[in-house]
Write a protein that holds these residues in place. Structure first.
Motif, PDB file in Angstrom:
ATOM      1  N   THR A  78      30.037  29.311  43.796  1.00 29.77           N
ATOM      2  CA  THR A  78      28.846  29.973  43.219  1.00 29.77           C
ATOM      3  C   THR A  78      28.406  29.757  41.780  1.00 29.77           C
ATOM      4  N   LEU A  79      27.176  29.565  41.602  1.00 24.81           N
ATOM      5  CA  LEU A  79      26.586  29.447  40.139  1.00 24.81           C
ATOM      6  C   LEU A  79      25.517  30.313  39.905  1.00 24.81           C
ATOM      7  N   THR A  80      25.925  31.485  38.923  1.00 27.40           N
ATOM      8  CA  THR A  80      25.230  32.506  38.754  1.00 27.40           C
ATOM      9  C   THR A  80      24.169  32.322  37.390  1.00 27.40           C
ATOM     10  N   LEU A  81      22.803  32.178  37.436  1.00 29.86           N
ATOM     11  CA  LEU A  81      21.958  31.961  36.448  1.00 29.86           C
ATOM     12  C   LEU A  81      21.659  33.272  35.731  1.00 29.86           C
ATOM     13  N   LYS A  82      22.176  33.557  34.651  1.00 27.61           N
ATOM     14  CA  LYS A  82      21.614  35.117  33.828  1.00 27.61           C
ATOM     15  C   LYS A  82      20.335  34.735  32.817  1.00 27.61           C
ATOM     16  N   ASN A  83      19.515  35.565  33.300  1.00 32.34           N
ATOM     17  CA  ASN A  83      18.217  35.507  32.664  1.00 32.34           C
ATOM     18  C   ASN A  83      18.021  36.738  31.531  1.00 32.34           C
ATOM     19  N   ALA A  84      18.088  36.280  30.472  1.00 33.86           N
ATOM     20  CA  ALA A  84      18.006  37.081  29.318  1.00 33.86           C
ATOM     21  C   ALA A  84      16.546  37.392  28.888  1.00 33.86           C
ATOM     22  N   GLN A  85      15.781  36.598  29.232  1.00 31.74           N
ATOM     23  CA  GLN A  85      14.157  36.749  29.176  1.00 31.74           C
ATOM     24  C   GLN A  85      13.676  38.250  29.500  1.00 31.74           C
ATOM     25  N   ALA A  86      12.660  38.406  28.750  1.00 32.68           N
ATOM     26  CA  ALA A  86      11.921  39.834  29.047  1.00 32.68           C
ATOM     27  C   ALA A  86      11.094  39.742  30.370  1.00 32.68           C
ATOM     28  N   LYS A  87      11.213  38.612  31.069  1.00 33.27           N
ATOM     29  CA  LYS A  87      10.187  38.474  32.222  1.00 33.27           C
ATOM     30  C   LYS A  87      11.044  37.778  33.157  1.00 33.27           C
TER      31      LYS A  87
END
Length: 184
Positions: A78-87
């Motif tokens: 698995t590859l998990t992409l963590k989105n720290a953006q506000a949208k």
């Protein structure tokens, strides 16, 4: 004459496989770099093709590669992409002929101790054109999975997302730390 032509055609078809013993390293970039078209134009009045932008890193997005430490036979990566953006951020990737027609994540498997590349093998395939699209909410994550089947041994697996992201569908590349696994 026909036998000679057949031998020439068969030899030409095997050239790409012979020329790809090792895969080149991909250096990280901070700015998109144009890729120049080196093909000579067939029409002297033709305009040169537009440069294609290379993938760029994506701000406030990180990747984590995961698998069990010890596996046997076929296993899920698995590859998990963590989105720290506000949208919210959508990620899309097409099937890759270098990656056994998998969409994402892209991987390279190295045998521990030799650094020999076990996967991808360098064999090209013709893949269908559908895109895999996953959306990560603001402050959330998106997960891509794929199945690998490796012979017994110790391996380092490098993984990354390479595709398109955001509303503008910008070409991006997000790498993860490699992981080590044992296949029994």
């Amino acid at each position: 004459m026909n036998k000679l032509l057949l031998l020439v055609v068969l030899g030409a078809l095997n050239l790409p496989a012979l020329a790809q013993d090792t895969l080149p390293e991909i250096a990280p970039t901070s700015q998109p770099a144009p890729v120049q078209d080196t093909a000579a134009p067939t029409d002297m009045n033709a305009q040169p093709a537009s440069p294609v932008l290379a993938p760029v890193p994506l701000d406030q997005v990180s990747a984590i590669l995961g698998a069990l430490r010890t596996v046997s036979g076929e296993f899920t990566l698995t590859l998990t992409l963590k989105n720290a953006q506000a949208k919210a951020l959508s990620f899309s990737a097409g099937r890759d002929s270098d990656q056994n027609c998998a969409a994402a994540p892209s991987v390279r498997v190295l045998q521990v101790g030799t650094r020999a590349v076990v996967y991808p093998t360098g064999e090209k395939r013709i893949c269908t054109q559908e895109m895999k699209i996953v959306t990560a909410p603001a402050g959330g994550s998106a997960t891509f999975e794929r199945t690998l089947n490796l012979p017994a041994g110790e391996y380092m697996i490098e993984g990354w997302f390479q595709g398109f992201a955001g509303d503008a569908q910008q070409r991006v590349k997000v790498g993860a730390q490699p992981i080590r696994i044992t296949v029994k």
